[in-house]
Design a protein around this motif. Structure first.
Motif, PDB file in Angstrom:
ATOM      1  N   SER A   1      36.918  49.249  43.022  1.00 27.93           N
ATOM      2  CA  SER A   1      38.172  49.015  43.214  1.00 27.93           C
ATOM      3  C   SER A   1      39.574  49.254  43.283  1.00 27.93           C
ATOM      4  N   ILE A   2      39.558  50.065  43.171  1.00 25.75           N
ATOM      5  CA  ILE A   2      40.686  51.227  42.421  1.00 25.75           C
ATOM      6  C   ILE A   2      40.991  51.313  43.580  1.00 25.75           C
ATOM      7  N   ILE A   3      40.485  52.591  43.777  1.00 27.71           N
ATOM      8  CA  ILE A   3      40.627  53.713  45.606  1.00 27.71           C
ATOM      9  C   ILE A   3      40.101  52.546  46.666  1.00 27.71           C
ATOM     10  N   GLN A   4      39.990  51.004  46.703  1.00 28.67           N
ATOM     11  CA  GLN A   4      40.184  50.690  47.739  1.00 28.67           C
ATOM     12  C   GLN A   4      41.784  49.692  48.271  1.00 28.67           C
ATOM     13  N   ALA A   5      42.578  49.751  46.742  1.00 26.72           N
ATOM     14  CA  ALA A   5      43.605  48.821  46.605  1.00 26.72           C
ATOM     15  C   ALA A   5      44.457  49.275  47.792  1.00 26.72           C
ATOM     16  N   THR A   6      44.615  48.227  49.018  1.00 30.39           N
ATOM     17  CA  THR A   6      45.670  48.816  50.018  1.00 30.39           C
ATOM     18  C   THR A   6      47.206  49.523  50.010  1.00 30.39           C
ATOM     19  N   THR A   7      47.362  49.216  48.455  1.00 33.13           N
ATOM     20  CA  THR A   7      48.940  49.202  47.476  1.00 33.13           C
ATOM     21  C   THR A   7      48.847  49.409  46.582  1.00 33.13           C
ATOM     22  N   PHE A   8      50.061  50.442  46.125  1.00 29.52           N
ATOM     23  CA  PHE A   8      50.287  50.546  44.775  1.00 29.52           C
ATOM     24  C   PHE A   8      49.902  49.382  44.240  1.00 29.52           C
ATOM     25  N   GLU A   9      50.896  48.786  44.339  1.00 25.48           N
ATOM     26  CA  GLU A   9      51.589  46.817  43.461  1.00 25.48           C
ATOM     27  C   GLU A   9      49.297  46.516  43.240  1.00 25.48           C
ATOM     28  N   LYS A  10      49.002  46.292  44.102  1.00 21.63           N
ATOM     29  CA  LYS A  10      47.479  45.841  44.145  1.00 21.63           C
ATOM     30  C   LYS A  10      46.828  46.905  43.567  1.00 21.63           C
ATOM     31  N   MET A  11      46.855  47.576  43.268  1.00 24.13           N
ATOM     32  CA  MET A  11      45.892  48.417  42.582  1.00 24.13           C
ATOM     33  C   MET A  11      46.160  48.112  41.199  1.00 24.13           C
ATOM     34  N   ILE A  12      47.766  47.997  41.031  1.00 25.49           N
ATOM     35  CA  ILE A  12      48.725  48.007  39.485  1.00 25.49           C
ATOM     36  C   ILE A  12      46.904  46.313  38.890  1.00 25.49           C
ATOM     37  N   HIS A  13      47.201  45.177  39.545  1.00 23.24           N
ATOM     38  CA  HIS A  13      47.224  44.367  39.696  1.00 23.24           C
ATOM     39  C   HIS A  13      45.397  44.869  39.269  1.00 23.24           C
ATOM     40  N   VAL A  14      44.647  45.007  40.159  1.00 22.94           N
ATOM     41  CA  VAL A  14      43.424  45.329  40.030  1.00 22.94           C
ATOM     42  C   VAL A  14      43.281  46.488  39.451  1.00 22.94           C
ATOM     43  N   VAL A  15      43.619  46.990  38.342  1.00 22.60           N
ATOM     44  CA  VAL A  15      43.343  47.639  36.684  1.00 22.60           C
ATOM     45  C   VAL A  15      43.680  46.313  36.016  1.00 22.60           C
ATOM     46  N   THR A  16      44.282  45.431  35.657  1.00 26.89           N
ATOM     47  CA  THR A  16      45.198  44.426  34.644  1.00 26.89           C
ATOM     48  C   THR A  16      44.321  42.934  34.888  1.00 26.89           C
ATOM     49  N   HIS A  17      43.841  42.464  36.311  1.00 27.01           N
ATOM     50  CA  HIS A  17      43.964  41.775  36.563  1.00 27.01           C
ATOM     51  C   HIS A  17      42.501  41.515  37.138  1.00 27.01           C
ATOM     52  N   GLU A  18      41.864  42.309  37.337  1.00 26.19           N
ATOM     53  CA  GLU A  18      40.252  42.585  37.889  1.00 26.19           C
ATOM     54  C   GLU A  18      39.548  43.019  37.398  1.00 26.19           C
ATOM     55  N   LEU A  19      39.641  43.952  36.894  1.00 24.80           N
ATOM     56  CA  LEU A  19      38.769  45.185  36.007  1.00 24.80           C
ATOM     57  C   LEU A  19      37.853  44.626  34.805  1.00 24.80           C
ATOM     58  N   PRO A  20      38.673  43.121  34.227  1.00 25.67           N
ATOM     59  CA  PRO A  20      38.592  43.020  33.032  1.00 25.67           C
ATOM     60  C   PRO A  20      36.752  42.047  32.913  1.00 25.67           C
ATOM     61  N   ASP A  21      37.465  40.628  34.061  1.00 27.27           N
ATOM     62  CA  ASP A  21      35.742  40.976  34.293  1.00 27.27           C
ATOM     63  C   ASP A  21      34.955  41.655  35.392  1.00 27.27           C
ATOM     64  N   LEU A  22      35.332  42.592  35.967  1.00 23.95           N
ATOM     65  CA  LEU A  22      34.220  43.900  36.119  1.00 23.95           C
ATOM     66  C   LEU A  22      34.020  44.494  35.147  1.00 23.95           C
ATOM     67  N   LEU A  23      33.880  44.520  33.920  1.00 23.56           N
ATOM     68  CA  LEU A  23      33.381  45.430  33.048  1.00 23.56           C
ATOM     69  C   LEU A  23      33.619  44.678  31.821  1.00 23.56           C
ATOM     70  N   ASP A  24      33.904  43.232  31.994  1.00 24.40           N
ATOM     71  CA  ASP A  24      32.771  42.646  30.929  1.00 24.40           C
ATOM     72  C   ASP A  24      33.934  43.027  29.489  1.00 24.40           C
ATOM     73  N   VAL A  25      35.260  42.839  29.708  1.00 24.88           N
ATOM     74  CA  VAL A  25      36.490  43.461  28.816  1.00 24.88           C
ATOM     75  C   VAL A  25      37.368  42.382  28.907  1.00 24.88           C
ATOM     76  N   ASP A  26      37.817  41.753  27.585  1.00 23.34           N
ATOM     77  CA  ASP A  26      38.556  40.653  27.736  1.00 23.34           C
ATOM     78  C   ASP A  26      40.096  41.137  28.272  1.00 23.34           C
ATOM     79  N   PHE A  27      40.781  42.456  28.140  1.00 17.93           N
ATOM     80  CA  PHE A  27      41.584  42.492  28.263  1.00 17.93           C
ATOM     81  C   PHE A  27      42.304  44.087  28.853  1.00 17.93           C
ATOM     82  N   ILE A  28      42.774  43.977  29.473  1.00 18.14           N
ATOM     83  CA  ILE A  28      42.810  45.399  30.280  1.00 18.14           C
ATOM     84  C   ILE A  28      44.520  45.666  30.554  1.00 18.14           C
TER      85      ILE A  28
END
Length: 251
Positions: A110-137
């Motif tokens: 998900s990180i390396i497939q982000a199409t823009t820098f802003e999208k990558m940050i959004h992936v880390v802070t908004h999508e990774l919590p669900d992918l990693l089963d973590v409450d907050f990142i």
């Protein structure tokens, strides 16, 4: 039709197999079994479970004499139970490790497939919590003392110079804590919900200040000092390299 046993015993102690193949099969006699056990005195040590199945009686001992056979069998049964328990735990841990690895791989993609820098940050802070089963990142980066407290991206915070070394320790790459009160500097408004956390140092470039990737959980025992960090460290390295590539920074 009369159903007779087709097995025929020869004078040499062999019999003809009853399957019609004409094979000669050696009969196992009581003397054969005794000879084998004498030649292999440790047979029941290696197959302690058979002693119970075969109904081997305890030896009759005089007063004050320990029955070594029963003592050995008891010890072997205990050892077998222990090994079975360890095997079950190993299998369960292996399955859990595979689940975690799969989640980390999905996060990396998900990180390396982000199409823009802003999208990558959004992936880390908004999508990774669900992918990693973590409450907050969240993410944070050190800046000058007069820098704003927050960059215009949700989930990314600005820290005072030296804040990461103070929190993690100089030259250390991670801090893991359980049963804590979350720090607002790293988690912002959601800090009050954070009861255990992990801070992973991000060294994006020699020419830029350090950052940190922050994992927070509502469960006080979700993270802790004994937790393995290899996979999280790998994820942090991927994030470092991806940020460096997007911002065209030197190593």
């Amino acid at each position: 039709m009369d159903n007779k046993d087709n097995t025929k015993e020869a004078n040499d102690g062999t019999v003809t197999a009853p399957d019609g193949s004409g094979r000669q099969v050696k009969l196992i006699t009581a003397d054969d079994a005794i000879a084998y056990l004498k030649a292999h005195p440790d047979f029941f040590d290696k197959h302690a479970e058979l002693a119970t199945e075969l109904g081997i009686p305890p030896r009759v001992q005089g007063p004050g004499v320990i029955d070594m056979q029963q003592a050995i069998l008891k010890r072997l049964r205990s050892e077998i139970d222990r090994l079975k328990t360890e095997r079950t735990e190993i299998i369960a841990n292996s399955k859990q490790n595979q689940i975690v690895q799969n989640r980390i791989q999905a996060a990396v993609i998900s990180i390396i497939q982000a199409t823009t820098f802003e999208k990558m940050i959004h992936v880390v802070t908004h999508e990774l919590p669900d992918l990693l089963d973590v409450d907050f990142i969240t993410m944070a980066i050190e800046a000058n003392a007069d820098a704003p407290k927050r960059v215009p991206v949700r989930g990314v915070y600005v820290l005072a110079p030296g804040a990461i070394d103070a929190a993690i320790g100089p030259e250390k790459h991670a801090r893991l804590r359980s049963d804590i009160v979350g720090e607002e500097a790293f988690f912002g408004d959601i800090a009050r919900f954070v009861k255990s956390d992990v801070l992973m140092r991000l060294r994006v470039s020699s020419g830029s200040p350090d950052g940190v990737m922050c994992f927070g959980a509502r469960d006080p025992e979700a993270f802790g000092p004994d937790m393995s960090t290899e996979l999280l460290f790998y994820l942090a390295k991927v994030l470092e390299n991806t940020i460096r590539a997007w911002l065209d920074l030197p190593e």
